[in-house]
Write an enzyme that holds these catalytic residues in place. Structure first.
Site, PDB file in Angstrom:
ATOM      1  N   CYS A 104     -36.809  -1.079  26.591  1.00  0.00           N
ATOM      2  CA  CYS A 104     -37.128  -1.078  28.013  1.00  0.00           C
ATOM      3  C   CYS A 104     -36.425   0.072  28.712  1.00  0.00           C
ATOM      4  O   CYS A 104     -36.473   0.169  29.936  1.00  0.00           O
ATOM      5  CB  CYS A 104     -36.741  -2.409  28.649  1.00  0.00           C
ATOM      6  SG  CYS A 104     -34.973  -2.660  28.805  1.00  0.00           S
TER       7      CYS A 104
ATOM      8  N   CYS B 110     -30.883   0.409  27.967  1.00  0.00           N
ATOM      9  CA  CYS B 110     -29.630   0.913  27.384  1.00  0.00           C
ATOM     10  C   CYS B 110     -29.384   2.355  27.808  1.00  0.00           C
ATOM     11  O   CYS B 110     -28.232   2.752  28.014  1.00  0.00           O
ATOM     12  CB  CYS B 110     -29.640   0.751  25.865  1.00  0.00           C
ATOM     13  SG  CYS B 110     -29.484  -0.980  25.341  1.00  0.00           S
TER      14      CYS B 110
ATOM     15  N   CYS C 104     -31.903  -4.603  20.657  1.00  0.00           N
ATOM     16  CA  CYS C 104     -33.187  -4.310  20.013  1.00  0.00           C
ATOM     17  C   CYS C 104     -32.985  -3.405  18.806  1.00  0.00           C
ATOM     18  O   CYS C 104     -33.492  -3.667  17.724  1.00  0.00           O
ATOM     19  CB  CYS C 104     -34.148  -3.675  21.012  1.00  0.00           C
ATOM     20  SG  CYS C 104     -34.570  -4.754  22.391  1.00  0.00           S
TER      21      CYS C 104
ATOM     22  N   CYS D 247     -12.311 -15.750  29.015  1.00  0.00           N
ATOM     23  CA  CYS D 247     -13.062 -15.996  30.261  1.00  0.00           C
ATOM     24  C   CYS D 247     -12.121 -16.476  31.364  1.00  0.00           C
ATOM     25  O   CYS D 247     -11.238 -17.302  31.116  1.00  0.00           O
ATOM     26  CB  CYS D 247     -14.130 -17.061  30.015  1.00  0.00           C
ATOM     27  SG  CYS D 247     -15.092 -17.454  31.490  1.00  0.00           S
TER      28      CYS D 247
ATOM     29  N   CYS E 183     -23.891 -21.810  29.628  1.00  0.00           N
ATOM     30  CA  CYS E 183     -23.110 -20.637  29.226  1.00  0.00           C
ATOM     31  C   CYS E 183     -22.984 -20.527  27.703  1.00  0.00           C
ATOM     32  O   CYS E 183     -22.649 -21.488  27.018  1.00  0.00           O
ATOM     33  CB  CYS E 183     -21.718 -20.686  29.848  1.00  0.00           C
ATOM     34  SG  CYS E 183     -20.804 -19.163  29.577  1.00  0.00           S
TER      35      CYS E 183
ATOM     36  N   CYS F 280     -16.672  -8.560  27.452  1.00  0.00           N
ATOM     37  CA  CYS F 280     -17.093  -8.514  28.866  1.00  0.00           C
ATOM     38  C   CYS F 280     -16.037  -9.048  29.842  1.00  0.00           C
ATOM     39  O   CYS F 280     -15.809  -8.426  30.881  1.00  0.00           O
ATOM     40  CB  CYS F 280     -18.396  -9.280  29.075  1.00  0.00           C
ATOM     41  SG  CYS F 280     -19.747  -8.724  28.032  1.00  0.00           S
TER      42      CYS F 280
ATOM     43  N   CYS G 195     -21.209 -11.137  34.215  1.00  0.00           N
ATOM     44  CA  CYS G 195     -22.161 -12.228  34.454  1.00  0.00           C
ATOM     45  C   CYS G 195     -21.474 -13.480  34.992  1.00  0.00           C
ATOM     46  O   CYS G 195     -21.832 -14.007  36.049  1.00  0.00           O
ATOM     47  CB  CYS G 195     -22.945 -12.533  33.177  1.00  0.00           C
ATOM     48  SG  CYS G 195     -23.926 -11.125  32.608  1.00  0.00           S
TER      49      CYS G 195
ATOM     50  N   CYS H 296     -23.113 -16.869  30.731  1.00  0.00           N
ATOM     51  CA  CYS H 296     -23.324 -15.849  29.704  1.00  0.00           C
ATOM     52  C   CYS H 296     -24.586 -16.215  28.932  1.00  0.00           C
ATOM     53  O   CYS H 296     -24.760 -17.357  28.524  1.00  0.00           O
ATOM     54  CB  CYS H 296     -22.106 -15.807  28.779  1.00  0.00           C
ATOM     55  SG  CYS H 296     -22.364 -14.844  27.272  1.00  0.00           S
TER      56      CYS H 296
ATOM     57  N   CYS I  45     -26.000 -12.182  25.166  1.00  0.00           N
ATOM     58  CA  CYS I  45     -26.871 -11.046  24.863  1.00  0.00           C
ATOM     59  C   CYS I  45     -26.273 -10.063  23.868  1.00  0.00           C
ATOM     60  O   CYS I  45     -26.985  -9.196  23.363  1.00  0.00           O
ATOM     61  CB  CYS I  45     -27.303 -10.335  26.145  1.00  0.00           C
ATOM     62  SG  CYS I  45     -26.068  -9.232  26.852  1.00  0.00           S
TER      63      CYS I  45
END
Lengths: 517, 294
Positions: free
Chosen positions: B17, B20, B126, B207, B233, B242, B254, B261, B264
């Site tokens: 898409c 990235c 991907c 987290c 999550c 992250c 996120c 989360c 991903c």
């Protein structure tokens, strides 16, 4: 007579090929084709409908927010909460979408389009107060010029001073579009592929420190738009006045509008959108009637019974179908092709008398020495995009100040067993619609009719070419080896081929590649 | 200026898409202007010979770069793959450029460019694992780069950078590591071929809402305070930094914005983890242990 093939067209989103038949230095006929198929409508089936707001963002990493917004609106409709979206949810959705408009428009003009007008290689000196130009000069001096060569040569007309300024802004724009994503991430968690927009509203809780941080970043971007982006577009306009004339296209425009002013379950016209919905045909403004949208397949590799309104849409390939030359369907409004995008939105707002847009357009026309009738073509699209960026940036300040920390952000809802929903909004590059059908609490059918499908569509059932195909006809091509005018026309539409693809296949053995909508 | 070494790189896009590419544009230190124009680490410039989203040229002249690089720069360039590789219908679902009037399948570019590359960076879910287009029923037969190359007998090392999108630091940090110290050793990669530097810890472990999980304070609806586990999550089963690194120049992430989360950074996250807004069920959790996902 000669056919020029450009494959791939770069500096757009996605994979695109253009074929143009040129005779006597003018394009007589053109076809556009995409070359990637992923099959979103196939793998969305059977999933939890709420996942659509996340998954459809992956259609396009440049305009994911448009898809999240359209999807959330379709989900609001299907889940019966369109009236219940709290103001905080509505406003954050607008701020997230608006931030991405700024990111996308700045990215488009500088990173994607500018290299057709601005000559980076002409920078031969840089002063001590020009860090961006020094960076460019060091790069040029090393002599390895990827990714700026090879390129189409010639026809760089900007005066040296304007060219220097634009090159410096090309570098600065990379920072500004990044800042727009940082501004968005305050609400959206991260970008691209933000996570806040969901059925019923959003997931983030606004606070005053976040509002202040958002406004601080917004102010820097507003300054860049007013003092670099708009002046650079006007400088290009001054150097390329002929570019208002060619690349005009169908002269019919469609906008669903976006940035809801009130929560409402009604059609876009009742949502008091900052950029209003409308259709312009024969120079006259009409209200949008979504029931007049249908997709033709006469010249697409699909079975004839796939021609339908989007809610009933089907996608059954018919490889080798006689008379077909594209995997894009042809969306038509009341049977005719319509251009979508910033030009369409701006003209709709202008004819609707919507302020502050009308006044700003009049001001820009006076500066450029144009009338609204002459406002079109390649440069009309760039100018409309820049002006829209300025107006949305200004408006977002007021929207952000309307947030109420501590108030709800999302209406509660449950997944319905059976329901249908429609979400109509705008992506930066034009009108975007999602049509959702839920059965047994799962997605039964999901159809997307996206901006580039409208603009890049093939000929329809009546043999009428799509907007980009029509815009290319009559385009002067000075040099067959450097068909820069053709890519300028195509890029002025800001095509997004990832979005445009619903289904794509190869026409085997004929060397033609296509993407479908 | 002769002291700067030019490191050639070719960045190709398949079933993707462009998210990235856009994500890497969001890099802060080094920022993207410095990465494109200047030395990315002292004395080394990453010379992007091909990058569809930013490159000046179009058409045949740029396709020539893809075709010529393996011969001209054999063993001396980095290949960046963005997007999955469609393998159904002989790769016909994605083509880049033409040769003798025929479309060249993306798969063919990947195979030829990878075979002569120093290393391959599979950027994003991907490219690394098949990602979004490979979700069931995977209509185009999309696979990740390492799996594709293994099937073709290409032995060039592949570094997987999961994420939808990948974080810009994961990409530029990996590039910096390769330029400063060479290819990562096997011990520096996790079982999914991802650098432990970025994917070494569970999201859940660092987290900022972990304390609320431990004390049983859970959000029950969007916008509420508390751990997001019940809202779906996937932090407890996702390896990525992250929560410490944050996104968009340290702005947020996120969970920081109240969203669960999605997992991903993990292979095939939409399929393996189930619906985004549903708590992961125990049977799925057990299955995850067995399924490498790649």
């Amino acid at each position: 007579m000669k056919t020029i093939t450009i494959d791939p067209v770069t500096r757009i989103e996605g994979h695109l090929k253009i074929e143009a038949v040129v005779d006597g230095g003018v394009v007589k006929e053109a076809r556009s084709s995409g070359t990637l198929f992923r099959g979103f409508e196939i793998f969305l089936r059977g999933r939890d409908p709420r996942d659509a707001a996340r998954m459809t963002q992956r259609v396009c990493g440049v305009c994911p927010v448009g898809h999240a917004t359209a999807s959330a609106l379709a989900l609001d409709d299907a889940f019966g909460v369109a009236d219940a979206v709290p103001d905080n949810g509505r406003i954050v959705r607008n701020l997230v979408l608006g931030s991405n408009f700024l990111q996308s428009h700045i990215l488009h003009f500088y990173a994607l389009a500018a290299l057709d007008y601005v000559d980076v290689a002409a920078i031969d000196e840089a002063g001590p107060d020009e860090p961006a130009l020094r960076q460019v000069k060091r790069f040029l001096d090393r002599g390895e010029l990827g990714p700026f060569v090879p390129r189409h040569e010639g026809d760089f007309r900007l005066p040296a001073a304007a060219n220097r300024g634009a090159v410096a802004h090309y570098v600065k724009a990379l920072e500004m579009r990044r800042l727009a994503h940082e501004m968005l991430a305050i609400w959206g968690g991260r970008m691209p592929l933000q996570v806040t927009t969901v059925v019923g509203g959003v997931q983030c809780a606004p606070t005053d420190d976040k509002i202040a941080a958002f406004l601080a970043k917004l102010d820097r971007i507003r300054d860049f738009i007013r003092n670099a982006y708009l002046p650079d577009v006007l400088a290009v306009a001054g150097a390329y006045p002929d570019h208002f004339d060619f690349g005009r296209g169908v002269d019919a425009f469609l906008a669903y509008g976006c940035f809801d002013g009130v929560a409402s379950s009604g059609p876009p016209s009742e949502r008091r959108r900052f950029l209003p919905p409308g259709v312009i045909r024969s120079g006259r403004l009409e209200a949008v009637d979504a029931s007049k949208i249908a997709e033709h397949v006469r010249h697409s590799w699909f079975a004839e019974d796939c021609a339908a309104a989007p809610a009933e849409g089907r996608t059954e390939p018919a490889v080798g179908k006689e008379g077909a030359y594209s995997w894009l369907k042809s969306p038509r409004y009341d049977g005719a092709p319509h251009e979508v995008g910033p030009m369409a939105r701006t003209l709709v707002a202008y004819h609707a008398g919507a302020e502050p847009i009308k006044g700003a357009v009049d001001g820009l026309l006076a500066q450029a020495g144009l009338t609204v009738g002459k406002f079109g073509g390649v440069l009309g699209r760039h100018a409309a995009r820049a002006l829209e960026a300025a107006l949305v940036a200004d408006a977002m300040k007021g929207w952000a100040l309307g947030l109420k920390p501590g108030e709800p952000v999302c209406a509660e809802s449950t997944v319905p067993a059976e329901a249908r929903g429609v979400g109509l909004t705008e992506a930066p590059r034009g009108a975007l619609g999602h049509w959702l059908d839920v059965a047994d609490g799962r997605i039964r059918n999901y159809q997307l009719v996206v901006p580039t499908t409208w603009n890049a569509s093939p000929r329809d059932a009546d043999g009428v070419p799509g907007p980009i195909e029509q815009a290319l006809v009559g385009t002067p091509v000075r040099d067959d080896e450097n068909p820069v005018e053709i890519v300028r026309v195509v890029r002025s539409f800001d095509p997004c081929l990832a979005c445009a693809v619903h289904i794509v296949r190869f026409r085997r053995g004929e060397g033609r590649t296509v993407r479908v909508v | 200026m002769g002291s700067v070494q030019e490191v050639p790189a070719v960045w190709i896009q398949g079933a993707c898409c462009s998210g990235c590419s856009v994500s890497v544009l969001n890099a802060v230190a080094p920022d993207i202007a410095a990465s494109l124009l200047d030395e990315i680490v002292p004395g080394k410039h990453l010379n992007l010979r091909f990058q569809p989203t930013v490159m000046a040229g179009s058409g045949e002249p740029v396709v020539k770069i893809l075709l010529d690089t393996p011969g001209e720069k054999k063993g001396g360039y980095v290949l960046v793959v963005e997007g999955a590789i469609p393998t159904a219908a002989d790769g016909a679902f994605c083509a880049v450029g033409e040769r003798d009037g025929r479309p060249i399948p993306f798969a063919e570019h990947v195979e030829k460019l990878a075979a002569s590359a120093l290393a391959v960076v599979a950027l994003g879910d991907c490219a690394a694992f098949g990602g979004i287009p490979s979700t069931a029923p995977n209509p185009t037969g999309c696979v990740g780069t390492a799996k594709f190359l293994a099937g073709k007998g290409v032995k060039t090392p592949v570094i997987n950078l999961g994420g939808c999108p990948a974080h810009p630091d994961w990409f530029l940090g990996t590039v910096a590591h390769v330029l400063l110290r060479g290819l990562p050793a096997a011990s520096e990669l996790d079982p999914w071929g991802r650098p432990k530097l970025f994917y070494g810890k569970l999201v859940h472990d660092s987290c900022q809402r972990r304390g609320q999980f431990d004390t049983g304070r859970f959000a029950r609806k969007p916008g509420e305070a508390g751990c997001l586990y019940l809202l779906g999550c996937k932090g407890p089963m996702t390896y990525a930094d992250c929560p410490e690194r944050l996104w968009n120049g340290g702005t947020n992430w996120c969970v920081g914005s109240g969203a669960p989360c999605q997992g991903c950074a993990e292979a095939r996250f939409f399929d393996r983890f189930g619906p985004v807004y549903e708590k992961v069920t125990d049977d799925r959790l057990a299955g995850l242990r067995e399924d490498s996902g790649a």
